[in-house]
Design a protein around this motif. Structure first.
Motif, mmCIF file in Angstrom:
data_model
loop_
_atom_site.group_PDB
_atom_site.id
_atom_site.type_symbol
_atom_site.label_atom_id
_atom_site.label_comp_id
_atom_site.label_asym_id
_atom_site.label_seq_id
_atom_site.Cartn_x
_atom_site.Cartn_y
_atom_site.Cartn_z
ATOM 1 N N GLN A 90 0.833 -1.203 0.000
ATOM 2 C CA GLN A 90 0.000 0.000 0.000
ATOM 3 C C GLN A 90 0.868 1.252 0.000
ATOM 4 O O GLN A 90 0.566 2.226 -0.693
ATOM 5 C CB GLN A 90 -0.922 -0.001 1.222
ATOM 6 C CG GLN A 90 -2.045 -1.011 1.160
ATOM 7 C CD GLN A 90 -2.905 -0.981 2.400
ATOM 8 O OE1 GLN A 90 -2.457 -1.315 3.494
ATOM 9 N NE2 GLN A 90 -4.148 -0.563 2.231
ATOM 10 N N ARG A 92 -13.086 -2.126 2.203
ATOM 11 C CA ARG A 92 -14.011 -1.095 1.716
ATOM 12 C C ARG A 92 -13.345 -0.151 0.721
ATOM 13 O O ARG A 92 -13.966 0.286 -0.245
ATOM 14 C CB ARG A 92 -14.558 -0.281 2.890
ATOM 15 C CG ARG A 92 -15.584 -1.009 3.735
ATOM 16 C CD ARG A 92 -16.270 -0.051 4.691
ATOM 17 N NE ARG A 92 -15.317 0.533 5.646
ATOM 18 C CZ ARG A 92 -15.052 0.002 6.837
ATOM 19 N NH1 ARG A 92 -15.670 -1.116 7.207
ATOM 20 N NH2 ARG A 92 -14.200 0.578 7.651
ATOM 21 N N SER A 93 -12.082 0.184 0.968
ATOM 22 C CA SER A 93 -11.478 1.272 0.194
ATOM 23 C C SER A 93 -10.210 0.900 -0.554
ATOM 24 O O SER A 93 -9.678 1.733 -1.297
ATOM 25 C CB SER A 93 -11.159 2.449 1.132
ATOM 26 O OG SER A 93 -10.269 2.038 2.168
ATOM 27 N N GLY A 94 -9.695 -0.320 -0.371
ATOM 28 C CA GLY A 94 -8.431 -0.675 -1.004
ATOM 29 C C GLY A 94 -8.587 -0.941 -2.488
ATOM 30 O O GLY A 94 -9.287 -1.876 -2.893
ATOM 31 N N HIS A 95 -7.996 -0.122 -3.318
ATOM 32 C CA HIS A 95 -8.090 -0.287 -4.768
ATOM 33 C C HIS A 95 -7.232 -1.470 -5.203
ATOM 34 O O HIS A 95 -6.033 -1.522 -4.944
ATOM 35 C CB HIS A 95 -7.619 0.990 -5.468
ATOM 36 C CG HIS A 95 -8.451 2.194 -5.104
ATOM 37 N ND1 HIS A 95 -9.766 2.321 -5.487
ATOM 38 C CD2 HIS A 95 -8.152 3.302 -4.378
ATOM 39 C CE1 HIS A 95 -10.244 3.463 -5.036
ATOM 40 N NE2 HIS A 95 -9.283 4.083 -4.347
ATOM 41 N N GLU A 125 -11.443 -1.935 6.715
ATOM 42 C CA GLU A 125 -11.284 -0.663 6.004
ATOM 43 C C GLU A 125 -10.620 -0.874 4.653
ATOM 44 O O GLU A 125 -11.007 -0.266 3.647
ATOM 45 C CB GLU A 125 -10.459 0.297 6.859
ATOM 46 C CG GLU A 125 -10.171 1.650 6.210
ATOM 47 C CD GLU A 125 -11.436 2.411 5.861
ATOM 48 O OE1 GLU A 125 -11.402 3.198 4.885
ATOM 49 O OE2 GLU A 125 -12.461 2.231 6.556
ATOM 50 N N VAL A 126 -9.621 -1.751 4.599
ATOM 51 C CA VAL A 126 -8.971 -2.055 3.318
ATOM 52 C C VAL A 126 -9.977 -2.673 2.355
ATOM 53 O O VAL A 126 -9.997 -2.358 1.158
ATOM 54 C CB VAL A 126 -7.771 -2.994 3.532
ATOM 55 C CG1 VAL A 126 -7.209 -3.460 2.195
ATOM 56 C CG2 VAL A 126 -6.674 -2.292 4.330
#
Length: 362
Positions: free
Chosen positions: A176, A207-210, A204-205
């Motif tokens: 990341q 939900r938001s980790g591209h 959280e990753v």
């Protein structure tokens, strides 16, 4: 005088001669514990609970500020940590680093599960439940080759179980930070949501980790960890996807079976597999003059059962703290299955089990 120049002076032969026989680090420590020319020490910055489930061992993340002699680490590596608990002699254990790649002198973190079976004076219990900011610990340099390559593949699989999440979480955090543009599949097995280390961060990753696919599973008791069919559904063509796996022996063995000898899989045991040597005959500890019936368990376990207290660190065959000389007999490495039949051979007693009669210099 610059810091680099001062370091070169302190590490010079002239200063070593002046400080003989104790060494310059002994004097520097008396002035300031965070000054060192050769040794690596660290001050505890914080201890944060990760998992606290009643009736189960605590898991905590310990943030360390090392001395300038810390050379940095690569995600996936481990470090030996030495502490002196209640005035006893220094005890050393090995822990995986949970933070991203670090540079010389950088802070880093260890995420540790307490080991209540080892007693209140164990290093893991001390660091998770008794350590306080400002206390000092002793360190080795980072070690281990369970690391990511400099040139990353387009797609990687990170696979972990229980506390084995620590090194692969360090890898995820490093990727990341590097803004890796490829795809990452992160698969973790935990006993329950409450037992999931880094659970909030993984959510959280997810939900938001591209480009990051996170899968946290909670198998029931007795369920298999994974199968080729499961991996194929999760990661089509997985045998061609480079994978890094860390966890208990059952998980690693399942991963190896699923990859069927493919060199795309790299593993690190969180706990060694319970493979034994051949019971029967006698195990002799020549220096102590003690002989016991050989149970087939690792030499370290049999030595402790006989009342001996040999040095050890990780109990996983990583740190080489428990190396001892085998003067006679055959031992089997419980990690690789390889045997040692040569006399006067140095073995790691935590992962070496005797096959029949054996003699060890302990």
């Amino acid at each position: 005088m610059s810091i680099d120049l001062a370091g070169r002076v302190l590490r010079s032969r002239t200063v070593a001669a002046l400080a003989s026989p104790h060494g310059i680090d002994r004097y520097l420590k008396q002035i300031n514990p965070m000054w060192a020319a050769h040794e690596v020490r660290a001050r505890i910055v914080s201890v944060e609970r990760e998992v606290a489930v009643a009736g189960h061992p605590t898991v905590a993340t310990v943030t360390l500020q090392p001395t300038s002699t810390w050379a940095g680490h690569r995600a996936g590596q481990h470090v030996s940590v030495g502490v002196e608990v209640d005035g006893t002699r220094r005890t050393t254990r090995v822990f995986s680093i949970s933070s991203p790649d670090s540079h010389p002198g950088d802070r880093f973190t260890l995420t540790i599960r307490a080991n209540p079976e080892a007693g209140e004076r164990s290093v893991s219990t001390f660091l998770t439940e008794r350590a306080r900011p400002g206390q000092l610990v002793h360190l080795s340099q980072a070690e281990g080759d369970f690391v990511l390559p400099d040139r990353m593949p387009e797609h990687v699989l990170l696979l972990s179980g229980g506390s084995g999440i620590t090194p692969v979480m360090a890898m995820l955090r490093s990727l990341q930070r590097r803004t890796h543009r490829g795809r990452i599949t992160f698969l973790h097995f935990a006993q329950s949501p409450e037992h999931t280390i880094f659970g909030a961060e993984l959510a959280e990753v997810a939900r938001s980790g591209h480009g990051i696919d996170v899968h946290v599973l909670h198998p029931r008791q007795g369920d298999p960890y994974l199968s080729p069919a499961f991996l194929e559904r999760l990661v089509p063509g997985y045998r061609d996807v480079p994978a890094w796996a860390c966890g208990p022996a059952s998980l690693i063995e399942a991963a190896r079976a699923a990859y069927d000898g493919s060199d795309a899989l790299r593993v690190e045991y969180f706990k060694p597999p319970r493979v034994s040597g051949t019971a029967g005959g006698s195990l002799t500890f020549t220096r102590s003059g003690v002989t016991v019936p050989n149970t087939g368990a690792p030499v370290l376990e049999q030595a402790e059962a006989a009342g001996l207290t040999p040095e050890y660190g990780c109990r996983m065959g990583i740190c080489f703290s428990c190396t001892a000389r085998k003067s006679d007999g055959v031992t089997r490495n419980i990690l690789s299955g390889e045997t040692s039949s040569l006399p006067d051979d140095d073995i790691r007693i935590c992962v070496s089990a005797p096959d029949g009669d054996c003699a060890i210099d302990l």
